[in-house]
Design a protein around this motif. Structure first.
Motif, PDB file in Angstrom:
ATOM      1  N   SER A 110       4.650  -6.877  -0.409  1.00  0.00           N
ATOM      2  CA  SER A 110       4.590  -6.917   0.954  1.00  0.00           C
ATOM      3  C   SER A 110       5.225  -8.385   1.525  1.00  0.00           C
ATOM      4  CB  SER A 110       3.052  -6.966   1.652  1.00  0.00           C
ATOM      5  OG  SER A 110       2.300  -5.831   1.263  1.00  0.00           O
ATOM      6  N   ARG A 168     -13.241 -16.850   0.731  1.00  0.00           N
ATOM      7  CA  ARG A 168     -12.017 -17.049  -0.044  1.00  0.00           C
ATOM      8  C   ARG A 168     -11.160 -17.944   0.631  1.00  0.00           C
ATOM      9  NH1 ARG A 168      -8.213 -12.282  -0.670  1.00  0.00           N
ATOM     10  NH2 ARG A 168      -7.665 -13.079   1.478  1.00  0.00           N
ATOM     11  N   THR A 226       0.954  -1.167   0.055  1.00  0.00           N
ATOM     12  CA  THR A 226      -0.215   0.207   0.158  1.00  0.00           C
ATOM     13  C   THR A 226       0.838   1.515   0.065  1.00  0.00           C
ATOM     14  OG1 THR A 226      -1.647  -1.216   1.155  1.00  0.00           O
ATOM     15  CG2 THR A 226      -1.745   1.262   1.349  1.00  0.00           C
ATOM     16  N   ASP A 270       1.268  -4.111  -9.306  1.00  0.00           N
ATOM     17  CA  ASP A 270       0.934  -4.595  -7.607  1.00  0.00           C
ATOM     18  C   ASP A 270       1.264  -5.931  -7.637  1.00  0.00           C
ATOM     19  OD1 ASP A 270      -0.149  -5.415  -5.390  1.00  0.00           O
ATOM     20  OD2 ASP A 270      -2.325  -4.509  -5.719  1.00  0.00           O
ATOM     21  N   ARG A 315     -11.248 -16.343   4.202  1.00  0.00           N
ATOM     22  CA  ARG A 315     -11.734 -14.749   4.735  1.00  0.00           C
ATOM     23  C   ARG A 315     -12.873 -14.887   3.810  1.00  0.00           C
ATOM     24  NH1 ARG A 315      -8.889  -9.103   2.890  1.00  0.00           N
ATOM     25  NH2 ARG A 315     -11.014  -7.927   3.422  1.00  0.00           N
TER      26      ARG A 315
HETATM   27  N1  7TS Z   1      -2.424  -5.559  -3.642  1.00  0.00           N
HETATM   28  C1  7TS Z   1      -3.196  -6.796  -3.613  1.00  0.00           C
HETATM   29  C2  7TS Z   1      -3.192  -7.569  -4.825  1.00  0.00           C
HETATM   30  C3  7TS Z   1      -3.269  -7.445  -2.288  1.00  0.00           C
HETATM   31  O1  7TS Z   1      -4.004  -8.655  -2.376  1.00  0.00           O
HETATM   32  C4  7TS Z   1      -2.958  -6.861  -1.071  1.00  0.00           C
HETATM   33  C5  7TS Z   1      -3.872  -7.299   0.163  1.00  0.00           C
HETATM   34  C6  7TS Z   1      -2.555  -5.338  -1.181  1.00  0.00           C
HETATM   35  C7  7TS Z   1      -2.384  -4.901  -2.434  1.00  0.00           C
HETATM   36  C8  7TS Z   1      -2.237  -4.688   0.050  1.00  0.00           C
HETATM   37  O2  7TS Z   1      -1.300  -5.106   0.786  1.00  0.00           O
HETATM   38  P1  7TS Z   1      -0.836  -4.418   2.067  1.00  0.00           P
HETATM   39  O3  7TS Z   1       0.281  -5.621   2.637  1.00  0.00           O
HETATM   40  O4  7TS Z   1      -0.386  -3.264   1.749  1.00  0.00           O
HETATM   41  O5  7TS Z   1      -1.913  -4.633   2.811  1.00  0.00           O
HETATM   42  N2  7TS Z   1      -4.794  -8.420   0.243  1.00  0.00           N
HETATM   43  C9  7TS Z   1      -5.157  -8.546   1.150  1.00  0.00           C
HETATM   44  C10 7TS Z   1      -6.228  -9.708   1.109  1.00  0.00           C
HETATM   45  O6  7TS Z   1      -6.410 -10.258   0.067  1.00  0.00           O
HETATM   46  N3  7TS Z   1      -6.938  -9.959   2.279  1.00  0.00           N
HETATM   47  O7  7TS Z   1      -6.037  -9.088   3.093  1.00  0.00           O
HETATM   48  C11 7TS Z   1      -5.367  -8.422   2.541  1.00  0.00           C
END
Ligand code: 7TS
Length: 406
Positions: free
Chosen positions: A220, A378, A92, A197, A358
């Motif tokens: 991440s 999911r 993010t 991403d 989830r």
């Molecule tokens: N992009 C994708 C494709 C993701 O799945 C997630 C987090 C993010 C960005 C953001 O990542 P973060 O680490 O900065 O929060 N996805 C999920 C999910 O599917 N369930 O919880 C977080």
């Protein structure tokens, strides 16, 4: 890949939930951590802890070496050079940094940012904010009947007004792998930058940023066996050098005067303040762990278990699966609906049997609208999941059907 041996490395997998062994099927949200990562983080705090890039004493040196060592491990993992690896708080923050640092000064009214309807909110909302600031326009590619990104219209969409393209490498909802090669080609043809991403793709398949040929990727640590609180922004050297820092503070400067300052070389100009040091070191250990297994093997295991899951799940009456059926086109996040049972009820029933899935909109509300679903349950897989975990899920779904009188 010896899953039974791998499972022994994950202490949490031996705990029980409601008297049943934990069956963790939510690795797309965050993965569990092996003992090697947990030990590396505690060892860092027990033996090394000091701030980095400053004190001229042994501990400070060792902390800096550990922190920078993690950076080179990450760089090697994605076939990049260390100076192109910026540690961030996570995907993010990395995407926000590109949006502000690259987009704010460059975009103007009439410019276009190309996204897709299938993005996680963290690859939608930052661009909405930047579009509001700059007058740029957002364009969203749709999905086809197989839940994959529809690129049939890209020749019409891509012209000189497109400046930024940002799409996910793998959907956290449908598991669909993004058309990175096609969109990178289209983006570069019109002089736009290409961002991936990679929050769901880097943890689950080999990633070679040289081969991808994109400009930026974001991912991440916590989804790839590492600690929370750290992630990576990778950018091509010339892109990072041309990008503005979004945060100012200690550590990111070359020189500071009262009225103005100059920036440290990349990657440090993007790392203002004390960084998440222990977390970076933990991420380094996670990368070592994944490298030892081999990302090709990680991907193969996930293809196998996803194929098994899609096959077994299709036996359940009233089920709807939102995602590609061909495992070559997808990863191991499997979204589903069961009749008219609300996803939260489904998750609660599964939890009674120790199964963690989830439920909800998965931070992809526009995609849910496209799919005409309010929410889905999911299940998502990683290196420690087995076909038996899938069997338990299928059994749990049958149980839910009985409870809800389907
Ligand atoms: N992009 C994708 C494709 C993701 O799945 C997630 C987090 C993010 C960005 C953001 O990542 P973060 O680490 O900065 O929060 N996805 C999920 C999910 O599917 N369930 O919880 C977080």
């Amino acid at each position: 890949m010896d899953v039974a041996r791998i499972r022994k490395d994950f202490p949490i997998l031996s705990r029980t939930i409601n008297g049943k062994p934990l069956i963790y099927l939510d690795s797309a949200a965050t993965s569990q951590k092996p003992q090697q990562v947990i030990d590396t983080v505690s060892d860092y705090y027990e033996r090394i802890n000091a701030n980095v890039h400053r004190g001229a004493y042994t501990l400070a040196d060792e902390a800096t070496t550990a922190y920078e060592g993690a950076r080179s491990r990450v760089a090697q993992f994605i076939n990049a050079s260390s100076s192109e690896v910026v540690f961030t708080r996570g995907t993010t923050q990395a995407i926000n940094m590109i949006a502000y640092g690259w987009g704010l000064d460059r975009l103007k009214p009439g410019d276009k940012i190309v996204l897709t309807v299938a993005e996680h909110h963290s690859n939608l909302v930052p661009w909405q904010i930047i579009a509001r600031h700059t007058g740029a326009e957002l364009v969203h590619l749709g999905i086809d009947s197989d839940y994959r990104i529809d690129i049939s219209d890209i020749d019409r969409i891509f012209d000189d007004s497109v400046k930024i393209v940002s799409i996910s490498g793998m959907s956290n909802v449908t598991g669909a792998i993004g058309p990175i090669a096609e969109l990178t080609e289209a983006a570069h043809r019109v002089g736009a930058i290409m961002i991936v991403d990679a929050a769901q793709s880097v943890p689950h398949m080999p990633t070679d940023v040289q081969a991808l040929g994109v400009d930026f990727i974001a991912f991440s640590s916590h989804k790839m066996l590492g600690p929370t609180g750290i992630g990576v922004l990778w950018g091509k050297r010339e892109r990072l050098e041309a990008m503005e820092p979004v945060e100012g503070g200690g550590e990111m400067i070359l020189d500071v005067h009262l009225q103005e300052s100059t920036w440290a070389p990349i990657p440090h100009k993007f790392e203002a303040g004390t960084p998440p040091i222990a977390q970076a070191v933990g991420l380094g250990a996670a990368v070592d762990y994944l490298t030892e297994i081999g990302m090709e093997n990680v991907r193969e295991h996930e293809k196998q278990i996803t194929a098994y899951a899609l096959d077994r799940l299709s036996e359940v009456p009233d089920i709807k699966i939102f995602g590609p059926s061909d495992v070559a086109m997808r990863g191991g996040a499997v979204s589903l609906a069961l009749g008219d049972i609300h996803a939260h009820d489904l998750a609660t029933i599964l939890d009674e049997d120790g199964i963690a899935v989830r439920a909800g909109h998965h931070c992809a509300k526009p995609l849910m609208r496209e799919m005409k679903a309010i929410s889905t349950a999911r299940a998502s897989f990683y290196i420690y999941n087995t076909n038996e975990d899938v069997d338990a899920l299928v059994e749990g779904l049958h149980k839910a059907r009985v409870i809800f009188g389907l």
